[in-house]
Enzyme design. Sequence first.
Site, PDB file in Angstrom:
ATOM      1  N   ARG A  61      -2.785   7.967   2.799  1.00  0.00           N
ATOM      2  CA  ARG A  61      -2.080   7.137   3.567  1.00  0.00           C
ATOM      3  C   ARG A  61      -2.081   5.773   2.425  1.00  0.00           C
ATOM      4  NH1 ARG A  61      -5.297   3.427   3.703  1.00  0.00           N
ATOM      5  NH2 ARG A  61      -3.499   2.214   4.981  1.00  0.00           N
ATOM      6  N   GLY A  62      -1.441   4.771   2.904  1.00  0.00           N
ATOM      7  CA  GLY A  62      -0.930   3.588   2.153  1.00  0.00           C
ATOM      8  C   GLY A  62       0.688   4.448   1.459  1.00  0.00           C
ATOM      9  N   ALA A  63       1.063   2.638   0.701  1.00  0.00           N
ATOM     10  CA  ALA A  63       1.989   3.161   0.381  1.00  0.00           C
ATOM     11  C   ALA A  63       1.759   4.111  -1.188  1.00  0.00           C
ATOM     12  CB  ALA A  63       3.058   2.145  -0.091  1.00  0.00           C
ATOM     13  N   ASN A 116       5.621  -3.630   6.702  1.00  0.00           N
ATOM     14  CA  ASN A 116       4.294  -3.679   6.173  1.00  0.00           C
ATOM     15  C   ASN A 116       3.541  -2.558   7.940  1.00  0.00           C
ATOM     16  OD1 ASN A 116       1.735  -3.141   5.193  1.00  0.00           O
ATOM     17  ND2 ASN A 116       0.920  -5.006   5.949  1.00  0.00           N
ATOM     18  N   ASP A 148       4.662  -0.908   2.444  1.00  0.00           N
ATOM     19  CA  ASP A 148       5.931  -0.012   2.469  1.00  0.00           C
ATOM     20  C   ASP A 148       6.945  -0.370   2.151  1.00  0.00           C
ATOM     21  OD1 ASP A 148       3.297   0.207   4.338  1.00  0.00           O
ATOM     22  OD2 ASP A 148       4.221   1.542   4.344  1.00  0.00           O
TER      23      ASP A 148
END
Length: 362
Positions: free
Chosen positions: A55-57, A256, A246
């Site tokens: 995860r995390g853009a 975000n 994001d």
Amino acid sequence: MELNKNIMDYDTVSLDDANSAVVIIDQTKLPARTEIISLKTAQEIWDAIYLLRVRGAPAIGVAAAYGIYVLAKGIAETDYESFYAEFRKQKDYLNSSRPTAVNLSWALNRMEQVVLKNKDRSVAEIKQLLKAESVEIQEEDIRVCRAIGEYGLTLLKPGDGILTHCNAGKLATSKYGTATAPIYLGQERGYHFHVFADETRPLLQGARLTAYELQSSGVDVTLICDNMSAAVMRNNWVDAIFVGCDRVAANGDVANKIGTSVVAAVAKLYHVPLYVAAPTSTIDPDTPTGNEIRIEQRKPEEVTEMWYGERMAPDGVKVFNPAFDVTDHELIAGIVTEYGIAREPYTESLREIMSRKRTRPA
Ligand code: MRU
């Protein structure tokens, strides 16, 4: 976890080409266990993104790029048209795993361009070019995060208190993180920052991931509950806030992790600048404002029972569980990219940043 190996020594995402697999740290198990898992099928890659194992853009973008390469490798090498038709099917499937982070479609579109621009080559050659592009997407992520760190550091001074929300750290990228990049570069240069990490309900990325990676790196980090950020700002313990994002709309509105907009509103009250660390891969000029950003809605159980020993909400209660929120551009002191810092008016400054990107690729 192997003896003496720090969480920072593991790759967030990597390619195991020999075994046609995307390799990730399963972030749902952190910090208790470091489990490295291999993803080989479309379903495994989709699930890993949807379930936030990765995860995390930027990390989602890298995982998707390696993922579509691994899936493309398995497509029969008959003719170009049938290869492309199957590639499109797999691409659309991976793209449906999460809606808000634009890096997912950005990385998959970049991979598709490789297929489209090389129609005249054999399918075997196209597969090799896809591999090269996916590796480049990851290497670029490292360079971009470092550049964001350098620009971000110009906004800070030694000894500063910094607050961050969610995890926009190494675990959300390939190295350095975005919001954490100035913190890590400052750490290397003896800045002695004091960092406050919001725990980030409901999935606790701040507590489980940010506090873990900063502590493992020797950064002075203090974990706070989400409802404590006003208290630390009122105490004058925070000189700047750095968060990730994001999707950045053309007017500078930023999506975000849920809770970011609350931090931004409180920061405005206490005159603390809030900076958004944004690789240009997260800027979406095709989305005019935050109102058009699709916000992911997730399962009610993440709010009612996950992490609790027993359910902590009445059965049948209505739950609103958006994974992200939009911070209005008026609340943002600057958007830190790998091409410099955009400031109000964002429509112009972001356009200028994107034109720098066109003339000078990362
Ligand atoms: O739901 P998550 O954990 O994927 O949300 C992550 C965030 O909101 C991050 O701040 C954002 O993706 C930037 S990561 C560099």
